[in-house]
Motif scaffolding. Structure first.
Motif, PDB file in Angstrom:
ATOM      1  N   TYR A  67       0.862  -1.168   0.000  1.00  0.00           N
ATOM      2  CA  TYR A  67       0.000   0.000   0.000  1.00  0.00           C
ATOM      3  C   TYR A  67       0.896   1.213   0.000  1.00  0.00           C
ATOM      4  CZ  TYR A  67      -3.743  -3.158   1.435  1.00  0.00           C
ATOM      5  OH  TYR A  67      -4.651  -4.180   1.484  1.00  0.00           O
ATOM      6  N   GLY A  68       0.473   2.239  -0.705  1.00  0.00           N
ATOM      7  CA  GLY A  68       1.264   3.456  -0.724  1.00  0.00           C
ATOM      8  C   GLY A  68       0.381   4.674  -0.882  1.00  0.00           C
ATOM      9  N   PRO A  69       0.956   5.840  -0.633  1.00  0.00           N
ATOM     10  CA  PRO A  69       0.186   7.076  -0.729  1.00  0.00           C
ATOM     11  C   PRO A  69      -0.029   7.497  -2.177  1.00  0.00           C
ATOM     12  CG  PRO A  69       2.461   7.567  -0.197  1.00  0.00           C
ATOM     13  CD  PRO A  69       2.341   6.071  -0.209  1.00  0.00           C
ATOM     14  N   VAL A  70      -1.231   7.974  -2.456  1.00  0.00           N
ATOM     15  CA  VAL A  70      -1.543   8.554  -3.766  1.00  0.00           C
ATOM     16  C   VAL A  70      -2.359   9.824  -3.553  1.00  0.00           C
ATOM     17  CG1 VAL A  70      -1.483   6.371  -5.057  1.00  0.00           C
ATOM     18  CG2 VAL A  70      -3.656   7.184  -4.129  1.00  0.00           C
ATOM     19  N   PHE A  71      -2.156  10.788  -4.438  1.00  0.00           N
ATOM     20  CA  PHE A  71      -2.988  11.979  -4.473  1.00  0.00           C
ATOM     21  C   PHE A  71      -4.066  11.776  -5.528  1.00  0.00           C
ATOM     22  CE2 PHE A  71       1.003  14.027  -2.968  1.00  0.00           C
ATOM     23  CZ  PHE A  71       0.499  14.655  -1.839  1.00  0.00           C
ATOM     24  N   TYR A 143      10.399   8.513  -4.832  1.00  0.00           N
ATOM     25  CA  TYR A 143       9.670   8.013  -3.674  1.00  0.00           C
ATOM     26  C   TYR A 143       9.146   6.593  -3.882  1.00  0.00           C
ATOM     27  CZ  TYR A 143       9.854  12.774  -1.932  1.00  0.00           C
ATOM     28  OH  TYR A 143      10.288  13.989  -1.485  1.00  0.00           O
ATOM     29  N   GLY A 144       9.154   6.101  -5.106  1.00  0.00           N
ATOM     30  CA  GLY A 144       8.701   4.746  -5.393  1.00  0.00           C
ATOM     31  C   GLY A 144       7.189   4.591  -5.437  1.00  0.00           C
ATOM     32  N   CYS A 145       6.470   5.701  -5.443  1.00  0.00           N
ATOM     33  CA  CYS A 145       5.000   5.653  -5.398  1.00  0.00           C
ATOM     34  C   CYS A 145       4.400   5.187  -6.729  1.00  0.00           C
ATOM     35  CB  CYS A 145       4.443   7.028  -5.078  1.00  0.00           C
ATOM     36  SG  CYS A 145       4.943   7.668  -3.481  1.00  0.00           S
ATOM     37  N   TYR A 146       3.235   4.578  -6.610  1.00  0.00           N
ATOM     38  CA  TYR A 146       2.453   4.128  -7.752  1.00  0.00           C
ATOM     39  C   TYR A 146       2.114   5.299  -8.667  1.00  0.00           C
ATOM     40  CZ  TYR A 146      -1.677   2.481 -10.279  1.00  0.00           C
ATOM     41  OH  TYR A 146      -2.573   2.158 -11.259  1.00  0.00           O
TER      42      TYR A 146
END
Length: 153
Positions: A67-71, A143-146
């Protein structure tokens, strides 16, 4: 060939209703400008109402599930185009460099590459030429985010 798969409509509806993929409340923010909005595959404008929420692009339970942060925009429309990578414009969504990770139907990493707008189509063609590759995730390298999901057409 490949196509971009948008964030699931049920996820967007749930996030705009206040709950993310981990069942926790989303955070409401005012964009500074430039935040990558996963629902519209664009960068946020300064002053825009945005939400920060946890998201997982995986369906199964396994060690790769993360799970990761998304805007996402607080109420904005979906992407204008889904037929090619959003790498153009003054402030491109994916930027100058991004990671492409190829996954199997069992959601295991098959291969990966640090890519760029100039190299992406060649990387994607090579990944999707392999029968064991079911989908590819683009991620932001720092950051490696999706970033987004691509599937074979």
């Amino acid at each position: 060939m490949h196509r971009i798969i948008p964030l699931p409509a049920a996820y967007i509806e749930r996030v705009r209703g206040g709950i993310d993929d981990l069942g926790q409340p989303v955070e409401h923010h005012t964009a500074k400008g430039g935040e990558p909005l996963r629902d519209g595959l664009r960068r946020a404008a300064p002053g825009e109402a945005i939400l920060l929420a946890s998201y997982t692009p995986f369906a199964g339970a396994h060690p790769y599930k993360e799970y990761g942060p998304v805007f996402v925009s607080a109420a904005g429309p979906g992407p204008e185009r889904l037929d090619r990578l959003p790498t153009e414009g003054a402030q491109p969504y994916l930027g100058k460099l991004f990671v492409l990770r190829a996954y199997s139907t069992a959601e295991r990493i098959v291969d990966a590459a640090l890519s760029s707008p100039a190299e992406a189509e060649a990387h994607l063609a090579a990944f999707f030429a392999r029968p064991q590759v079911a989908f590819v995730l683009a991620r932001f390298p720092t950051y490696g985010c999706y970033g987004l999901r691509l599937e074979r057409t």
